[in-house]
Design an enzyme around this catalytic site. Structure first.
Site, short mmCIF file in Angstrom:
data_model
loop_
_atom_site.label_atom_id
_atom_site.label_comp_id
_atom_site.label_asym_id
_atom_site.label_seq_id
_atom_site.Cartn_x
_atom_site.Cartn_y
_atom_site.Cartn_z
N ASP A 20 0.84 -1.20 0.00
CA ASP A 20 0.00 0.00 0.00
C ASP A 20 0.88 1.25 0.00
OD1 ASP A 20 -2.80 1.15 0.37
OD2 ASP A 20 -1.65 2.16 1.93
N HIS B 133 -7.08 9.71 -2.37
CA HIS B 133 -6.57 9.56 -1.00
C HIS B 133 -7.54 10.13 0.05
CE1 HIS B 133 -2.43 9.02 1.09
NE2 HIS B 133 -3.40 8.77 1.95
N TYR C 140 3.57 9.62 0.45
CA TYR C 140 4.51 8.94 1.36
C TYR C 140 5.96 9.21 0.97
CZ TYR C 140 0.27 6.28 2.66
OH TYR C 140 -0.99 5.91 3.04
N LYS D 244 -2.07 6.19 -4.49
CA LYS D 244 -3.21 7.10 -4.24
C LYS D 244 -2.86 8.50 -4.73
CE LYS D 244 -3.55 4.65 0.18
NZ LYS D 244 -2.16 4.48 0.65
#
Ligand code: NAP
Length: 273
Positions: free
Chosen positions: A48, A111, A53, A78
């Site tokens: 994921d 997201h 990130y 996302k």
């Protein structure tokens, strides 16, 4: 070591592992690549990721090094709130795909349901889905009010809704709405980043089932019918977190856990969007 992780089938017929690795690790970016390689080695296949990130290149590199064939992997990314809108989403997807060194994505999610451009963003995901460069599309942090809005303009029903899910962050009506609409739930932050590891009810259940409090929490998420993605950079914890398919929480214990809700969250509350 080769863990046996079952799969679920999404509403478009695609199969997805019921448990995978979250890779949000802002304090441990140097270790993410190694963590992904370790996860592959012990049997994880679902990863994921997300543009925000900041580690898609590291994740992509580790997936390439891992030696697992592409069709066995299930990679999620996302689109972040700054890239909402049709054109911006198309660009964001292309960048994530390149950074992950992939030629298709297994799952691409919105997201957060940021107020502006939700419709155009979903239309971009539908376009990518039609092109076949993403195998499934979905949303994250959507509650009923956001999904009802999406249903008005969607041609494709989201395959997934990824929401924060633990006994401490548990809104049964939101879970029921997804189930009624055939949207697979995916629970994030299942172990509440360790904040509840010493909770007396969890300690008691851990002793009863011969499991850790982390495993009790992950099993609870699985028993809500959700896929889940605990994050760890430690191989022994990855194994521990995935060893949750050999026991079942009984009805009385589920009832004890059903009253733990205190709205503890690691992320924003979708009700504020
Ligand atoms: N869609 C969204 O908005 C959203 C928001 C948040 C998260 N996510 C996704 O969900 C994933 C998981 O959520 P999260 O990372 O926020 O929280 P989490 O998985 O509940 O907790 C991760 C933390 O718990 C520790 N941990 C995990 N298993 C453990 C074990 N068996 N024993 C001891 N400590 C353990 C990890 O430490 P170590 O790594 O040091 O082992 C890490 O600090 C993220 O990585 C991300 O992919 C999505």
């Amino acid at each position: 070591m080769n863990l046996s992780i079952p799969s679920v089938q999404l509403n478009n017929g695609i199969s997805m592992p019921a448990l995978g690795l979250g890779v949000y690790a802002p304090e441990q970016q140097q270790e993410v690549g190694q963590a992904v390689e370790a996860a592959l080695a012990v049997g994880y296949r679902l990863f994921d990721a997300a543009a925000i990130y900041g580690n898609e290149k590291e994740v992509g590199e580790a997936l390439r090094q891992g030696g697992v064939s592409r069709n066995e992997l299930f990679v999620t990314s996302k689109v972040w709130i700054d890239d909402m809108g049709f054109d911006a989403t198309m660009r964001a997807f292309e960048k994530s795909l390149q950074d992950l060194s992939l030629d298709y994505m297994d799952l691409y999610l919105i997201h957060w349901p940021k107020d502006q451009h939700r419709k155009e963003t979903w239309k971009a995901l539908e376009s990518l889905y039609d092109q076949g460069v993403v195998k499934s599309i979905g949303v994250s942090n959507y509650y009923q009010k956001h999904l009802e809005e999406l249903f008005v303009y969607a041609n494709v029903c989201p395959a997934i809704n990824q929401i924060e899910l633990s006994p401490f962050c548990y809104l049964p009506e939101e879970l029921d709405f997804c189930k009624q609409n055939n949207i697979q739930l995916e629970g994030y932050a299942p172990v509440v980043r360790g904040q509840k590891k010493d909770h007396p009810v969890l300690v008691d259940l851990a002793r009863k089932y011969g499991k850790s409090t982390y495993q009790i929490l992950i099993r609870w998420v699985i028993e809500q019918g959700a896929v889940t993605i605990p994050k760890s950079i430690h191989p022994e914890r990855m194994i521990e977190n995935a060893e949750v398919f050999d026991f079942v929480l009984d009805t009385d214990d589920l009832a004890r856990m059903a009253v733990l809700y205190d709205n503890t969250r690691v992320a924003w509350d979708p009700r504020d969007f």
